[in-house]
Design an enzyme around this catalytic site. Structure first.
Site, PDB file in Angstrom:
ATOM      1  N   ASP A 213      21.219 -15.177  33.839  1.00  0.00           N
ATOM      2  CA  ASP A 213      20.874 -14.282  34.951  1.00  0.00           C
ATOM      3  C   ASP A 213      21.654 -12.980  34.843  1.00  0.00           C
ATOM      4  OD1 ASP A 213      19.540 -16.462  35.857  1.00  0.00           O
ATOM      5  OD2 ASP A 213      20.517 -16.525  37.813  1.00  0.00           O
TER       6      ASP A 213
ATOM      7  N   ASP B 260      10.727 -21.350  37.619  1.00  0.00           N
ATOM      8  CA  ASP B 260      12.113 -21.573  37.218  1.00  0.00           C
ATOM      9  C   ASP B 260      12.314 -23.031  36.773  1.00  0.00           C
ATOM     10  OD1 ASP B 260      14.739 -20.962  36.761  1.00  0.00           O
ATOM     11  OD2 ASP B 260      15.112 -20.116  38.742  1.00  0.00           O
TER      12      ASP B 260
HETATM   13  C1  GLA Z   1      17.826 -18.792  38.753  1.00  0.00           C
HETATM   14  C2  GLA Z   1      17.037 -17.663  38.106  1.00  0.00           C
HETATM   15  C3  GLA Z   1      17.256 -16.373  38.889  1.00  0.00           C
HETATM   16  C4  GLA Z   1      16.781 -16.578  40.326  1.00  0.00           C
HETATM   17  C5  GLA Z   1      17.533 -17.761  40.951  1.00  0.00           C
HETATM   18  C6  GLA Z   1      16.975 -18.138  42.305  1.00  0.00           C
HETATM   19  O1  GLA Z   1      19.205 -18.589  38.683  1.00  0.00           O
HETATM   20  O2  GLA Z   1      17.443 -17.474  36.781  1.00  0.00           O
HETATM   21  O3  GLA Z   1      16.528 -15.312  38.308  1.00  0.00           O
HETATM   22  O4  GLA Z   1      15.407 -16.807  40.342  1.00  0.00           O
HETATM   23  O5  GLA Z   1      17.444 -18.925  40.121  1.00  0.00           O
HETATM   24  O6  GLA Z   1      17.645 -19.210  42.880  1.00  0.00           O
END
Ligand code: GLA
Length: 434
Positions: free
Chosen positions: A235, A174
């Site tokens: 997300d 990430d």
């Molecule tokens: C980001 C990612 C998500 C998840 C969260 C975890 O928002 O895009 O898919 O992995 O972090 O904190």
């Protein structure tokens, strides 16, 4: 989905058009971008990941069965096996954020929360491997992970090494708490360290999600050379609004994204949320249809212990999976919008005789509350085959039509806010019965 059509007569047709089409498909495959050469993810990765369904629940006192702990992943691995997911192709069990201890160990290595993962990550990976599954984990290029656990900045090499030692097969990397403008350099460096471990690790990157949401177009050539898959955008949440917003972003940007989809390198619109609280059955069919047509990774995030059978059937639908896993790896495109119904098409791997099958996905965003009958022809979608096609509506039982010609109207009664997936198989040339 209901459909109807007209029958025609016996026909004898030449195959010149088919040869031409075969040639065009071969050309389109040859122009596909060369990607990361680690031999992995030749088709879109399939698996299970905790995030959308279980988020960062760390309170194991009050929620022992749902908190992020080794028990959750063991339970999911068991169900992957016993309920047919592994057989269908879902092979990765992936830990997302919140597995960490807040401090690295004395040697600077990441370590798991000792209460929630008392036997360490390696033993969990071993358990998952013992089931014939593969194991994935989450880390973050920045100072912290998105949920505030230690990030990998200044620790890339040691973290790559630790993951390889633990038996990690898939890394979701990430990008929270990092500089989105220069973030790609960090990901490229991490790729180098992952390769140096000699362990085959599918590399899932998030750098475009941070750049594109800041109005910056990512370098997809570099992405395809560095990563096996990449999160392009926001997300996903457990709602139709979220699913349709993501789909709309991908269709708006399809000309930029589609050329970079192919064996070893995939655009990733985020997890499948089928079987949770937010989507109706019809909306779940829409997500499965569009993820299949887009050649998106199929990473479920749902409680496999409690999912209802009708939702599981969508996730396990063999024909949808085979559209998704088609070896050509073409990202299908939105080609027609009619009465708030979007129609996407995707050429599938040509058959040995050179004939060209297609998949078509429909997504209705009509909110008027009753089924709407849409009509279209294959010609309108730039799909032709002089011999005609057999058509299969993959989420409907008994809905196979033996013979459809290019200009014949195909009617489907689309449920409001839902979707359908159709597969068009070319009919052998020569005598065609209708
Ligand atoms: C980001 C990612 C998500 C998840 C969260 C975890 O928002 O895009 O898919 O992995 O972090 O904190």
């Amino acid at each position: 989905m209901l459909f109807s059509h007209n029958f025609s007569r016996y026909l004898q047709i030449s195959s010149i058009n088919m040869t031409l089409k075969f040639f065009m498909i071969i050309m389109s495959v040859l122009t596909v971008v060369n990607g990361l050469d680690n031999g992995l993810a030749r088709t879109p990765p399939m698996g299970w990941m905790q995030w959308e369904r279980f988020r960062c629940l760390t309170d194991c006192d009050n929620y022992p069965d749902e908190c992020i702990s080794h028990k959750l992943f063991r339970a999911m691995a068991d169900h992957m096996l016993s309920d047919g997911y592994l057989d269908a192709g879902y092979e990765y069990v992936i830990i997302d954020d919140c597995w960490f201890s807040h401090k690295r160990d004395n040697e600077g290595r990441l370590q798991p929360d000792p209460d929630r993962f008392p036997y360490g990550i390696k033993s969990l990976a071993d358990y998952i491997h013992s089931k014939g599954l593969k194991f994935g984990i989450y880390a973050d290029y920045g100072i912290f992970t998105c949920a505030g656990y230690p990030g990998s900045l200044n620790h890339l090499e040691i973290d790559a090494h630790t993951f390889a030692e633990w038996g990690v097969d898939y890394l979701k990397f990430d990008g929270c708490y990092s500089d989105y403008i220069t973030i790609d350099k960090g990901y490229i460096e991490m790729d180098k360290y992952l390769n140096a471990t000699d362990r085959p690790i599918v590399y899932s990157c998030s750098w475009p999600a941070y750049q594109e949401s800041n109005d910056m177009e990512s370098n997809y050539t570099a992405l395809a050379q560095t990563c096996n898959l990449w999160r392009n955008w926001d997300d996903i949440d457990d709602s139709w609004e979220s699913v349709s917003e993501i789909i709309s972003w991908f269709s708006t940007n399809q000309d930029r994204l589609a050329p970079f989809s192919g064996p070893g390198h995939w655009n990733d619109p985020d997890m499948l949320i089928i079987g949770n609280y937010g989507l109706s059955l019809e909306q779940c069919k829409a997500q499965m249809a569009i993820w299949s047509i887009m050649a998106a990774p199929l990473i479920m995030s749902v409680d496999l212990r409690t999912i209802d059978a009708e939702f599981r059937d969508i996730i396990l639908n063999k024909e949808a999976i085979s559209v998704n896993q088609d070896p050509l790896g073409i990202m299908g495109r939105l080609v027609l919008t009619r009465n708030k119904i979007n129609i996407w098409t995707k050429p599938l791997q040509p058959r040995e005789d050179g004939q060209q099958p297609y998949a078509i996905a429909l997504m209705s965003n009509r909110t008027d509350g009753y089924p709407y009958k849409i009509g279209f022809t294959l010609t309108e979608l730039n799909i032709t085959n002089p011999n005609g096609f057999q058509m299969k509506d993959v989420f409907e039982k008994n809905n196979t039509l033996p013979f459809i010609t290019d200009d014949e109207k195909i009617y489907l009664r689309m449920k409001p806010t839902g979707g359908a997936l159709l597969v068009f198989t070319p009919i052998e040339e020569q005598l065609i019965v209708v």
